[in-house]
Design a protein around this motif. Structure first.
Motif, short mmCIF file in Angstrom:
data_model
loop_
_atom_site.label_atom_id
_atom_site.label_comp_id
_atom_site.label_asym_id
_atom_site.label_seq_id
_atom_site.Cartn_x
_atom_site.Cartn_y
_atom_site.Cartn_z
N LEU A 85 4.33 -6.16 -11.68
CA LEU A 85 3.03 -5.43 -11.66
C LEU A 85 2.14 -6.12 -10.41
N HIS B 296 0.79 -3.87 -7.24
CA HIS B 296 -0.45 -3.66 -7.24
C HIS B 296 -0.99 -4.21 -5.78
N ARG C 260 -0.59 -1.75 -3.52
CA ARG C 260 -1.46 -0.62 -3.78
C ARG C 260 -0.41 0.38 -4.53
N VAL D 207 0.79 2.02 -7.97
CA VAL D 207 0.41 1.74 -9.62
C VAL D 207 1.46 2.41 -10.01
N CYS E 213 -4.95 0.27 -12.16
CA CYS E 213 -4.49 -0.94 -12.35
C CYS E 213 -4.65 -1.60 -13.52
N ASP F 270 -2.27 0.22 -16.30
CA ASP F 270 -1.15 -0.41 -16.34
C ASP F 270 -1.10 -1.69 -17.06
N SER G 8 -7.12 -8.67 -16.18
CA SER G 8 -6.45 -8.21 -14.77
C SER G 8 -4.95 -8.66 -14.89
#
Length: 350
Positions: free
Chosen positions: A168, A172, A175, A177, A239, A242, A310
């Motif tokens: 991920l 990310h 950019r 997702v 994000c 996810d 995050s």
């Protein structure tokens, strides 16, 4: 409340896609894919994205087994006749727009934590499109979980979390997702490798920090802000979405069943809505998980996406950062091997 279309597809399903936004002015289009000479299943990944190639032909491959079926098509295990290399062949129907979008997204990636697409093979007669993917020999985490009693041991879960987060983080940063993280879309190999797969509804953001307004996906793994868009201004941070999906996935693998509903409860839209948007996060008892794992899951499943951890936060979380890599990878390898042995045993007795 906006309607959400639910997908109920099997392992390695072929899902509906979102269009990939056009590239910025001056950005080069995808080059034509060139296959790797004499490919092998264990070949090292390139350090930069490789162009997808149509120099392979469908006639070059023998179908060995069906790996999964979905609304958009079928995934096969195939063998290249000349090299005997094994692949997964994802054949998507001509009227499914996911083919071009998914191939475009995969052409942007070259990570050991993301499933690799070697080639796109048009089927001229039918109009179908086939993607030649690397074969991950352990299958999906969903299929592994279904073949073993109980949930994943914590050491194996730490390795799954670490590698999925690495995937991920890679996506990310570019950019990209995913928007459909769940056990069926994360693959594991017998060597202990974990790879993010199935980019049928993934999206390429036009700029960093862009919000999303699309709510297509698998409802059971949608975050509250995706499930109930009107309560969150009609848009969300993809994000963070996810991250929520990964948290549900890790909790499901720990518990051995879908965690946000009671055991045996029918996963209707209404039941999922109440559980995801208004229900309490399931308590993970001390006996079932360490404080580190409990904290990791809680950080993923914060209902307010602005307070949710995050991907970078989670990679630095003690559950991941302080794991013994050799122990956790060995635990994952054993889990995948045991699941594969269970499948072989079932085949011998049928």
């Amino acid at each position: 409340m906006a309607l959400i279309r639910e997908k109920r597809l099997p392992q390695l399903h072929l899902s509906l896609s979102l269009p990939v936004p056009p590239r910025a002015a001056g950005q080069r289009p995808n080059p034509t894919f060139v296959p790797v000479p004499t490919p092998t299943p264990n070949a090292k990944k390139a350090s930069t994205p490789t162009a997808l190639s149509s120099q392979f032909r469908l006639a070059d491959f023998d179908k060995l087994a069906v790996l999964g079926r979905g609304n958009g098509g079928t995934v096969y295990k195939v063998r290249h006749r000349e090299t005997c290399a094994l692949y997964a062949l994802k054949v998507q129907h001509y009227d499914n727009p996911a083919a071009a979008a998914e191939a475009d997204i995969l052409s942007r990636t070259a990570s050991p934590f993301v499933v690799r697409c070697h080639s796109v093979l048009p089927a001229a007669a039918s109009g179908d499109v086939a993607m030649l993917l690397e074969l991950v020999d352990g299958g999906s985490l969903d299929s592994i979980r279904s073949r073993l009693p109980g949930g994943f041991p914590e050491d194996a879960l730490a390795e799954v979390a670490a590698q999925a987060l690495s995937g991920l983080a890679y996506l990310h940063a570019r950019r990209i997702v995913h928007l459909d993280i769940k056990p069926a879309n994360i693959l594991a190999s017998k060597a202990g490798e974990v790879k993010v797969a199935d980019f049928g509804i993934a999206k390429v953001l036009s700029r960093a920090g862009e919000q999303c307004t699309s709510y297509v996906g698998t409802t059971a793994y949608m975050s509250p802000e995706r499930f109930d868009p009107e309560a969150h201004g009609g848009h969300y941070d993809p994000c963070a979405a996810d991250v929520w999906s990964l948290g549900v996935t890790i909790l499901e693998l720990l518990m051995g069943r879908y965690p946000l509903l009671s055991a045996g409860q029918k996963p209707s839209w209404a039941a999922l809505m109440c559980a995801v948007c208004f229900g309490e996060t399931p308590a993970v008892s001390d006996a079932a998980a360490s404080p580190e794992l409990q904290g990791f899951i809680a950080a993923c499943l914060h209902k307010d996406y602005r307070k949710r951890a995050s991907v970078a936060d989670l990679l630095a979380h003690p559950f991941v950062a302080r794991r013994d890599v050799s122990v956790s990878k060995c635990a994952l390898r054993k889990l995948v091997t045991d699941a594969s042995a269970s499948t072989s045993s079932e085949c011998r007795h049928t």
